[in-house]
Design an enzyme around this catalytic site. Sequence first.
Site, mmCIF file in Angstrom:
data_model
loop_
_atom_site.group_PDB
_atom_site.id
_atom_site.type_symbol
_atom_site.label_atom_id
_atom_site.label_comp_id
_atom_site.label_asym_id
_atom_site.label_seq_id
_atom_site.Cartn_x
_atom_site.Cartn_y
_atom_site.Cartn_z
ATOM 1 N N LYS A 214 0.830 -1.204 0.000
ATOM 2 C CA LYS A 214 0.000 0.000 0.000
ATOM 3 C C LYS A 214 0.867 1.257 0.000
ATOM 4 O O LYS A 214 0.520 2.268 -0.620
ATOM 5 C CB LYS A 214 -0.937 -0.018 1.206
ATOM 6 C CG LYS A 214 -2.154 -0.918 1.035
ATOM 7 C CD LYS A 214 -3.106 -0.793 2.205
ATOM 8 C CE LYS A 214 -4.445 -1.459 1.916
ATOM 9 N NZ LYS A 214 -4.333 -2.878 1.589
ATOM 10 N N GLY B 243 -8.322 -7.254 3.142
ATOM 11 C CA GLY B 243 -9.406 -7.900 3.862
ATOM 12 C C GLY B 243 -9.687 -7.309 5.229
ATOM 13 O O GLY B 243 -10.302 -7.959 6.074
ATOM 14 N N GLY B 244 -9.231 -6.075 5.468
ATOM 15 C CA GLY B 244 -9.526 -5.415 6.733
ATOM 16 C C GLY B 244 -8.545 -5.715 7.851
ATOM 17 O O GLY B 244 -8.616 -5.106 8.924
ATOM 18 N N HIS C 4 -17.498 2.965 -2.227
ATOM 19 C CA HIS C 4 -16.356 2.165 -2.668
ATOM 20 C C HIS C 4 -16.646 1.751 -4.109
ATOM 21 O O HIS C 4 -17.497 0.901 -4.355
ATOM 22 C CB HIS C 4 -16.198 0.933 -1.775
ATOM 23 C CG HIS C 4 -14.982 0.122 -2.065
ATOM 24 N ND1 HIS C 4 -14.113 -0.310 -1.095
ATOM 25 C CD2 HIS C 4 -14.465 -0.349 -3.226
ATOM 26 C CE1 HIS C 4 -13.133 -1.014 -1.643
ATOM 27 N NE2 HIS C 4 -13.336 -1.054 -2.941
ATOM 28 N N HIS D 7 -15.052 -4.531 6.158
ATOM 29 C CA HIS D 7 -14.228 -4.280 4.973
ATOM 30 C C HIS D 7 -14.281 -5.430 3.963
ATOM 31 O O HIS D 7 -13.452 -5.497 3.061
ATOM 32 C CB HIS D 7 -12.770 -3.974 5.354
ATOM 33 C CG HIS D 7 -12.636 -2.870 6.368
ATOM 34 N ND1 HIS D 7 -12.894 -1.549 6.055
ATOM 35 C CD2 HIS D 7 -12.307 -2.891 7.683
ATOM 36 C CE1 HIS D 7 -12.711 -0.803 7.152
ATOM 37 N NE2 HIS D 7 -12.358 -1.593 8.139
ATOM 38 N N ARG E 154 -5.357 -9.121 -10.173
ATOM 39 C CA ARG E 154 -5.944 -10.438 -10.465
ATOM 40 C C ARG E 154 -7.373 -10.222 -10.921
ATOM 41 O O ARG E 154 -7.869 -9.100 -10.951
ATOM 42 C CB ARG E 154 -5.949 -11.299 -9.205
ATOM 43 C CG ARG E 154 -6.584 -10.574 -8.019
ATOM 44 C CD ARG E 154 -6.807 -11.461 -6.831
ATOM 45 N NE ARG E 154 -7.123 -10.718 -5.628
ATOM 46 C CZ ARG E 154 -8.313 -10.209 -5.336
ATOM 47 N NH1 ARG E 154 -9.305 -10.322 -6.201
ATOM 48 N NH2 ARG E 154 -8.524 -9.573 -4.193
#
Length: 651
Positions: A116, A164-165, A208, A235, A292
């Site tokens: 990130k 995935g949070g 989102h 999330h 992906r």
Amino acid sequence: MLTKLLIANRGEIAVRIIRTARQLGYRTVAVHSAADANALHVELADEAVAIGPAPASASYLSVEAVLEAARKTGADAIHPGYGFLSENAHFAVACKKAGLVFIGPPEAAIELMGSKRRSKIAMLQAGVPCVPGFEGDNASDEELRAAAGDIGYPLMIKASAGGGGRGMRLVHDQKHLQGEILRARSEARNAFGDDELILEKAMIEPRHIEIQVFADQHGNAVYLGERDCSIQRRHQKVVEEAPSPFMTPELRQAMGEAAVKAALACRYEGAGTVEFLVDQDRNFYFLEMNTRLQVEHPVTELVTGQDLVAWQLAVAEGEPLPLSQDDIQLTGHAIEVRLYAEDPTNGFTPQTGTLHRFVPAISDGIRIDTGVRSGDTITPYYDPMLAKVIAYGQNRNEARRRLLRALEDTVIFGVTTNRYFLSRIIADQTFGAGAATTAFLDQAFAADTSLAPAEATMTEIALAGAILSAGGNSAAHWSNSTSSAVPLSFDIDGTTCSVSVNRRGHRVEILRGEDSRSLEIQCLTETQMDFVANDVRQVCQYQRRGNQLYLQALGRSLCITDLSHQPPAASNKTSSGRLLASMDGGIVDVLVTAGDEVRRGDTLVILEAMKMEHPVKADRDGQVGTVLAARGDQVRRHQLLVELVGLEAKA
């Protein structure tokens, strides 16, 4: 020319890839763990190779085992699907070294977008709008605290390697910052082996929205519209749709062009998704790029009329993109929901067991992507998604109406699912108005009836009584004109129902105390009952397994236990002190030893199943007598883990 494709995955995505590969003439190879030896994807592939025991770490995540399966079968390409090894740069390199074509982007793009921190820096350099924040290299706690003061609150702590949070924390004020930094680091270290953190200004109640991009080996890149994934829980996406009801043509073009910039900046190839947060003023900010195929790719396929797996295979063979940007048109509307084996009334606890009956409701405009069928065992080793239910319509209301009906009509017996929860979302007025944000489930939907155990209605009790009193016989049973009264006792979600069933011909009356309900049985087969209640003919689906009755009617599913022929059970109103595993799984940690004093509600053991951690808590005050589980153990549902002694349980 590629001829044989190995799918390094399982479940619905493996089945979905096999479908397109076979249509295009490829031979297919499935890999499977010991738990998946009889899985649907194994049955559909031309060849299959066992690659290890049930835990994913020893099978689907084993690079060596997957490559050896490719060598044995002579595969010349590997499709990783999503999850598992799909975003593993090391795996992409290993495929190349083994002479295999990896159906995905170059390893450099995977590695860059897997961070990130680094991906955000790259996007800023490419001119892609990003959320204001701090991306220091391996920043210390002190550096993070100082940066937080500059950013302001509320802010998000994020694991740089996260997803995935996990490793993500929302912080509203300075006094909670350090504690949340420590928790985020711990989560990130345990989940990803990397505790690097970044900070971002928190966006409250955003949308989102993600953009599907595709790039080939010739420098071409396009975007194929957007998907709105705002409805999320912890999330994790729950509902996805295309196009977004919040979108305008101008915003779509701006976000699409920014997504293409992102792809070109990292020399991308194949399918990718650039995810953005969008505020109420339609300002958008880069969130991350998934290198992906996405779980929710079917909604894009339905509104564009394109097969994205076919595009992936074409790009991998060096062909140019099938369409230019001007050729890509969006038509109609598509909505997808993720059907999970989980219990929304019990904190969305994953469910395991035998899928006794699974009959998806397929009709015009409905697509079901699944990797399971009736008789399969749902194990604790993998994600609990049973299927993706996708509806297409000429407009959003048509898609929504079709999806609602498909959810209500899909029959699932044997494991608890989120089917009713999903149908309630689709029927919700806020969702119907296209006004749901990422805060929807936690706010507007938080008190929905699908999230708490509901007492059975008298009509549902009457249906159970009518079926149980029939003793498994067909409609001929009801032709007897002699009246009779049958006493029954059964359990519905922990509530014992004692009823009397009186029948005369096809009419049956069920009495429970002062309440009663009359039904006219029109037809009774081994799996379905047609009945008339209040002058309205309806249908009830059911299945009997021993003393269990699975019932689906009136939009809900119930599991009923026939108690009529069982000896009276001892009262269970006191806490036993015997703490059992809530499902099959692995022991992550044991937090107590024999002799420890504990209070009711204390977490004693942490159980991991289906990629989630579940605390096992003390059901009363007491002292730990016996500990029968250790870290790393694999346990079965209802297995005794800890026994408490002392302090009698309270009624």
